[in-house]
Design an enzyme around this catalytic site. Structure first.
Site, PDB file in Angstrom:
ATOM      1  N   ASP A  51       5.709  21.972  71.325  1.00 43.48           N
ATOM      2  CA  ASP A  51       6.603  20.788  72.180  1.00 43.48           C
ATOM      3  C   ASP A  51       7.551  21.449  72.997  1.00 43.48           C
ATOM      4  O   ASP A  51       8.401  20.713  73.646  1.00 43.48           O
ATOM      5  CB  ASP A  51       7.328  20.064  70.887  1.00 43.48           C
ATOM      6  N   SER A  52       7.435  22.873  73.207  1.00 43.55           N
ATOM      7  CA  SER A  52       8.186  23.272  74.492  1.00 43.55           C
ATOM      8  C   SER A  52       7.545  22.795  75.698  1.00 43.55           C
ATOM      9  O   SER A  52       8.166  22.889  76.860  1.00 43.55           O
ATOM     10  CB  SER A  52       8.036  24.857  74.399  1.00 43.55           C
ATOM     11  N   ASP A  90       1.945  21.065  68.071  1.00 43.91           N
ATOM     12  CA  ASP A  90       3.363  20.680  67.460  1.00 43.91           C
ATOM     13  C   ASP A  90       3.490  19.322  67.113  1.00 43.91           C
ATOM     14  O   ASP A  90       3.083  18.442  67.900  1.00 43.91           O
ATOM     15  CB  ASP A  90       4.433  21.295  68.354  1.00 43.91           C
ATOM     16  N   LYS A 120       1.374  21.939  63.526  1.00 46.79           N
ATOM     17  CA  LYS A 120       2.674  22.722  63.365  1.00 46.79           C
ATOM     18  C   LYS A 120       3.621  21.690  62.963  1.00 46.79           C
ATOM     19  O   LYS A 120       4.020  20.924  64.138  1.00 46.79           O
ATOM     20  CB  LYS A 120       2.661  23.842  64.375  1.00 46.79           C
ATOM     21  N   GLU A 122       8.161  21.879  61.847  1.00 47.09           N
ATOM     22  CA  GLU A 122       9.244  22.629  61.780  1.00 47.09           C
ATOM     23  C   GLU A 122      10.106  22.278  60.309  1.00 47.09           C
ATOM     24  O   GLU A 122      10.258  21.255  60.032  1.00 47.09           O
ATOM     25  CB  GLU A 122      10.531  22.590  62.974  1.00 47.09           C
ATOM     26  N   GLU A 189      11.034  32.211  63.892  1.00 44.33           N
ATOM     27  CA  GLU A 189      11.601  32.430  65.248  1.00 44.33           C
ATOM     28  C   GLU A 189      12.911  32.848  65.445  1.00 44.33           C
ATOM     29  O   GLU A 189      13.786  32.278  64.557  1.00 44.33           O
ATOM     30  CB  GLU A 189      11.496  30.992  66.165  1.00 44.33           C
TER      31      GLU A 189
HETATM   32  O1  KIV Z   1       6.977  24.601  71.012  1.00 41.47           O
HETATM   33  C1  KIV Z   1       6.823  26.045  71.159  1.00 41.47           C
HETATM   34  O2  KIV Z   1       6.756  26.704  72.187  1.00 41.47           O
HETATM   35  C2  KIV Z   1       7.108  26.817  69.933  1.00 41.47           C
HETATM   36  C3  KIV Z   1       6.859  28.171  69.974  1.00 41.47           C
HETATM   37  C4  KIV Z   1       8.209  28.861  70.575  1.00 41.47           C
HETATM   38  C5  KIV Z   1       6.601  28.918  68.640  1.00 41.47           C
HETATM   39  O3  KIV Z   1       7.050  26.314  68.704  1.00 41.47           O
END
Ligand code: KIV
Length: 271
Positions: A51-52, A90, A120, A122, A189
């Site tokens: 989600d980056s 994510d 994934k 959090e 992280e």
């Molecule tokens: O969204 C992302 O890029 C991440 C990584 C930094 C692990 O969750």
């Protein structure tokens, strides 16, 4: 013999074998077809549709604004490019924290509409019900602990997490909870290297670090960061393999000059 070299398709099982055999797992983010194709061809084990994307693709300040539809768009572009890597997607902010039923329907949408291989999300104990429900539908889940960017407004800062004993203890307990629930791996992280190494020893599933030192089972970086596309982001944990910002800027300058001067296109480049 190295699992890494011979595997035609990376699965969650392959990652577990890699951990068991002490082979490090490589993971990078990917958000679009062309980049994912290169990353996969290079032989990466896992591509994370992070989600980056909210930051590096859309220009938002945090990861919070990105939507489920946008994540599915990025993930399906990556899936079309990939032959070997495991594609983990994510779950965006707000699609799994509310209740486990909503979490399951968000995860199902990701799997059905993008073709990704796993999700994934959090958090630890506070999202365990959602994780259990997603897993019960046969969807593999990767956990994410430590500096979890979707909680940035709770933390108020991007500094290293779990430096104090109580937060470190809570993180270890959460990692064990995620393992017991059935997660196939966990991202840690921005936490102290010693703590991350301890978690990697105490849980049997693969631990992938970002800013978590070298005592874990694998590493992940945001692809735009490691290529040096974003020249304003320079945290200590980031190794830059290129300075694409400068390279691209130079190319764009040259192109603009060539167009303005009439040098481009020349005869060979014309029909
Ligand atoms: O969204 C992302 O890029 C991440 C990584 C930094 C692990 O969750």
């Amino acid at each position: 013999m190295s699992v890494h070299k011979n595997v035609k398709k990376v699965t969650t099982k392959v990652l577990q074998v890699m951990k068991n055999e002490g082979q490090k797992i490589s993971m990078l983010t990917g958000y679009d077809y062309s980049m994912a194709r290169i990353i996969d061809t290079a032989g990466i084990d896992v591509i994370l549709v992070g989600d980056s994307a909210s930051n590096v693709m859309a220009g938002h300040e945090t990861t919070l604004p990105i939507t489920l539809n946008e994540m599915i768009y990025h993930a399906s572009s990556v899936v079309r490019a990939v032959e070997r890597a495991l594609v983990v997607v994510d779950m965006p902010f707000g699609t799994y924290q509310g209740n486990s039923r909503e979490a399951l329907s968000s995860a199902i949408r990701i799997m059905k509409e993008s073709g990704g291989h796993a999700v994934k999300l959090e958090g630890g104990r506070e999202v365990i019900e959602s994780i259990t429900r997603i897993l019960s539908a046969g969807i593999p889940v990767m956990g994410h602990l430590g500096l979890t960017p979707q909680s940035i407004y709770k933390f108020g800062t991007y500094v290293v997490r779990a430096k104090e004993d109580d937060e470190a203890q809570q993180l270890i307990e959460d990692a064990k909870l995620l393992e017991e629930a059935g997660c196939f791996a966990i991202v840690l992280e921005k936490i102290p290297a010693e703590l991350a190494a301890q978690v990697a020893k105490e849980v049997s599933i693969p631990i992938i670090g970002i800013g978590a030192g070298n005592g874990v089972d694998g590493q992940v970086l945001v692809v735009h960061d490691m290529l040096g596309i974003n020249n304003e982001f320079n945290p200590r944990f980031l190794r830059k393999y290129h300075n694409l910002y400068q390279e691209m800027l130079g190319s764009f300058h040259r192109y603009i000059e060539d167009v303005k001067s009439g040098d481009f296109p020349n005869e060979d480049e014309s029909y």
